[in-house]
Design a protein around this motif. Structure first.
Motif, PDB file in Angstrom:
ATOM      1  N   PHE A  65      45.921  37.101  38.624  1.00 45.82           N
ATOM      2  CA  PHE A  65      46.875  37.948  37.882  1.00 45.82           C
ATOM      3  C   PHE A  65      47.899  38.603  38.791  1.00 45.82           C
ATOM      4  O   PHE A  65      48.906  39.137  38.317  1.00 45.82           O
ATOM      5  N   LYS A  66      47.657  38.608  40.100  1.00 45.06           N
ATOM      6  CA  LYS A  66      48.576  39.265  41.024  1.00 45.06           C
ATOM      7  C   LYS A  66      50.000  38.714  40.881  1.00 45.06           C
ATOM      8  O   LYS A  66      50.973  39.412  41.169  1.00 45.06           O
ATOM      9  N   GLY A 192      39.183  47.360  41.139  1.00 47.54           N
ATOM     10  CA  GLY A 192      39.230  47.536  42.589  1.00 47.54           C
ATOM     11  C   GLY A 192      40.105  48.739  42.898  1.00 47.54           C
ATOM     12  O   GLY A 192      39.651  49.880  42.944  1.00 47.54           O
ATOM     13  N   ASN A 193      41.410  48.491  43.052  1.00 51.40           N
ATOM     14  CA  ASN A 193      42.365  49.593  43.210  1.00 51.40           C
ATOM     15  C   ASN A 193      42.695  50.274  41.888  1.00 51.40           C
ATOM     16  O   ASN A 193      43.360  51.300  41.862  1.00 51.40           O
ATOM     17  N   ALA A 194      42.296  49.646  40.780  1.00 50.45           N
ATOM     18  CA  ALA A 194      42.501  50.176  39.429  1.00 50.45           C
ATOM     19  C   ALA A 194      43.948  50.098  38.954  1.00 50.45           C
ATOM     20  O   ALA A 194      44.328  50.748  37.978  1.00 50.45           O
ATOM     21  N   GLY A 195      44.754  49.289  39.630  1.00 41.54           N
ATOM     22  CA  GLY A 195      46.123  49.076  39.170  1.00 41.54           C
ATOM     23  C   GLY A 195      46.159  48.282  37.878  1.00 41.54           C
ATOM     24  O   GLY A 195      46.922  48.592  36.959  1.00 41.54           O
ATOM     25  N   ASN A 196      45.316  47.265  37.784  1.00 40.29           N
ATOM     26  CA  ASN A 196      45.398  46.368  36.633  1.00 40.29           C
ATOM     27  C   ASN A 196      44.934  47.034  35.351  1.00 40.29           C
ATOM     28  O   ASN A 196      45.534  46.847  34.298  1.00 40.29           O
ATOM     29  N   GLU A 313      36.476  33.454  39.801  1.00 37.18           N
ATOM     30  CA  GLU A 313      35.876  33.912  41.059  1.00 37.18           C
ATOM     31  C   GLU A 313      34.888  35.055  40.774  1.00 37.18           C
ATOM     32  O   GLU A 313      34.910  35.654  39.687  1.00 37.18           O
ATOM     33  N   ALA A 315      34.556  38.285  41.558  1.00 34.92           N
ATOM     34  CA  ALA A 315      35.085  39.577  41.098  1.00 34.92           C
ATOM     35  C   ALA A 315      35.449  39.515  39.617  1.00 34.92           C
ATOM     36  O   ALA A 315      35.194  40.456  38.859  1.00 34.92           O
ATOM     37  N   GLY A 344      40.819  36.008  38.521  1.00 32.82           N
ATOM     38  CA  GLY A 344      41.176  34.972  39.494  1.00 32.82           C
ATOM     39  C   GLY A 344      40.380  33.692  39.305  1.00 32.82           C
ATOM     40  O   GLY A 344      39.299  33.676  38.705  1.00 32.82           O
TER      41      GLY A 344
HETATM   42  C1  LIG Z   1      43.081  42.379  42.769  1.00 35.44           C
HETATM   43  C2  LIG Z   1      41.925  41.842  42.039  1.00 35.44           C
HETATM   44  C3  LIG Z   1      41.083  42.647  41.249  1.00 35.44           C
HETATM   45  C4  LIG Z   1      41.231  44.135  41.174  1.00 35.44           C
HETATM   46  O1  LIG Z   1      42.383  44.582  40.537  1.00 35.44           O
HETATM   47  P1  LIG Z   1      42.855  46.101  40.773  1.00 35.44           P
HETATM   48  O2  LIG Z   1      44.170  46.185  40.137  1.00 35.44           O
HETATM   49  O3  LIG Z   1      42.888  46.293  42.267  1.00 35.44           O
HETATM   50  O4  LIG Z   1      41.815  46.971  40.144  1.00 35.44           O
HETATM   51  C5  LIG Z   1      40.056  42.046  40.538  1.00 35.44           C
HETATM   52  N1  LIG Z   1      39.834  40.716  40.616  1.00 35.44           N
HETATM   53  C6  LIG Z   1      40.614  39.903  41.358  1.00 35.44           C
HETATM   54  C7  LIG Z   1      40.314  38.458  41.399  1.00 35.44           C
HETATM   55  C8  LIG Z   1      41.674  40.436  42.090  1.00 35.44           C
HETATM   56  O5  LIG Z   1      42.428  39.623  42.841  1.00 35.44           O
END
Ligand SMILES: *Cc1c(COP(=O)(O)O)cnc(C)c1O
Length: 381
Positions: A65-66, A192-196, A313, A315, A344
């Protein structure tokens, strides 16, 4: 004449809701427009009457999603005259930054934790020609270094503290609402960073408001980009549910974690950059945070792959792992419509996949007899 217009990425599609104007040069790889797949088999296996959809963000151009955030961040960096971008990354941000920088013809610097990123992600950053700076430290240390160096060097930060990232990422919520005709009851994400999770909430709020004001306190730093007065109002907003890996769960501990550890390397983050915003999202949406241990995460990854044909993946599987826990306990009740973001692609991390696979693999002679025997003895009746 094409039968329908060529899809050219999410900025073009949602132009009226994003901070671009007519002569902005768009840096795009055709990101967004990812499948929203309804799970057929897992609800039957768990014996619950729930509609679970997965938003398969692994099908973005660089496999996560990045890309949604990076198309916006790099488009704006180029518009503002920047010649170089920089990020700290657990892997996927560096892959996306490298690819979009290549597309734009600018330089990318990526800081990654030495030895702690999945092989596919490293391959991407290297292949796209980024300068890869491995640091003998974790993501959180890399993030601090990026902030410090950006004060001195002419580089634009493209981590999710760049507000354009969240603007791009909110479009995933638009796509979901447009396909379901409403927002889901629950939206589950790995955090993770909680941006999404913040970006999705901004997106859902825009769809449920046409006030022309900030639609959520969580977007207070968006410079007003959240305003959407397009009129398409959906009645509901989801409860936002954020799941963390147990070894890396600052939102569960209520404070920063200094030595995060988990097999889910993409969320191995102890100092989330969107800490305050994510708490606001939880409050405003009536959702919650929870955690899953690594075994539960890997089991969910495998369940999806084996029962639904969907490879994400580790995560990413945290969203489904957590949702399954909460469905089992009844916290997410039967009758609910649930969306889990699969952040991802599974191919990002082949090592973990092969390590935990129990799929039968046999080596036989190259003869008809040997192959026939292998089939007969492995046939599932
Ligand atoms: C970056 C990422 C996350 C976390 O997203 P945040 O916006 O940092 O909370 C989760 N899963 C994958 C595969 C990521 O690349």
């Amino acid at each position: 004449m094409p039968f329908r217009p060529r899809y050219t990425g999410l900025i073009e599609r949602y132009r009226d809701r994003l901070p671009v104007n007519d002569d902005t040069r768009l840096i795009s790889l055709g990101e967004g427009n990812t499948p929203l797949l309804k799970l057929n088999n897992i609800p039957k296996i768990i014996g619950k009457d729930v509609d679970i959809y997965v938003k398969y963000e692994g099908l973005n151009p660089t496999g996560s999603f990045k890309d949604r955030g990076m198309t916006m961040a790099v488009t704006k960096a180029v518009e503002e005259g920047s010649k170089a971008i920089i990020c700290a990354s657990t892997g996927n941000t560096s892959a996306a930054a490298a690819a979009y920088a290549a597309r734009a013809g600018i330089t990318a610097f990526v800081l990654i934790p030495d030895g702690k990123i999945a092989l596919g992600k490293l391959a991407q950053a290297m292949m796209h020609g980024a300068t890869v700076i491995q640091i003998k430290g974790n993501f959180d240390e890399g993030m601090q270094l990026v902030k410090d160096v950006a004060k001195e060097a002419p580089v634009t930060i493209v981590n999710s503290i760049n507000p354009y990232r969240l603007q791009g990422q909110k479009t995933a919520a638009f796509e979901i609402v447009e396909e379901l005709g409403r927002a889901p009851d629950y939206h589950c994400l790995p955090v993770g960073n909680a941006g999404n999770i913040t970006a999705h909430w901004i997106g859902y709020c825009e769809y449920s408001s046409n006030s022309g004001e900030h639609v959520t306190a969580a977007c207070a730093h968006c410079d007003g980009h959240c305003k959407y007065a397009g009129g398409a109002i959906v009645g509901n907003r989801p409860k936002m549910v954020g799941y963390q890996a147990a070894g890396s769960a600052p939102f569960m501990r209520g404070e920063m974690v200094d030595d995060p550890d988990t097999v889910a390397t993409a969320i191995r983050i102890g100092h989330p950059q969107s800490w305050e915003k994510a708490w606001l999202v939880k409050e405003e949406s009536g959702g919650w945070f929870d955690e899953c241990d690594d075994d539960t995460i890997l089991a969910a990854q495998k369940l999806l792959a084996e029962q639904e044909g969907i490879f994400c993946e580790p995560a990413s599987a945290t969203s489904l792992a957590g949702a399954l826990n909460d469905i089992a306990s009844g916290k997410i009740p039967e009758g609910s419509t649930i969306v889990c973001t699969l952040t991802g692609h599974g191919l990002k991390d082949p090592d973990i996949a092969i390590q935990q696979s129990t799929a039968p693999m046999v080596t036989v002679d190259a003869t008809l007899d040997a192959v026939r025997d292998a089939i007969v003895s492995n046939m599932v009746s």
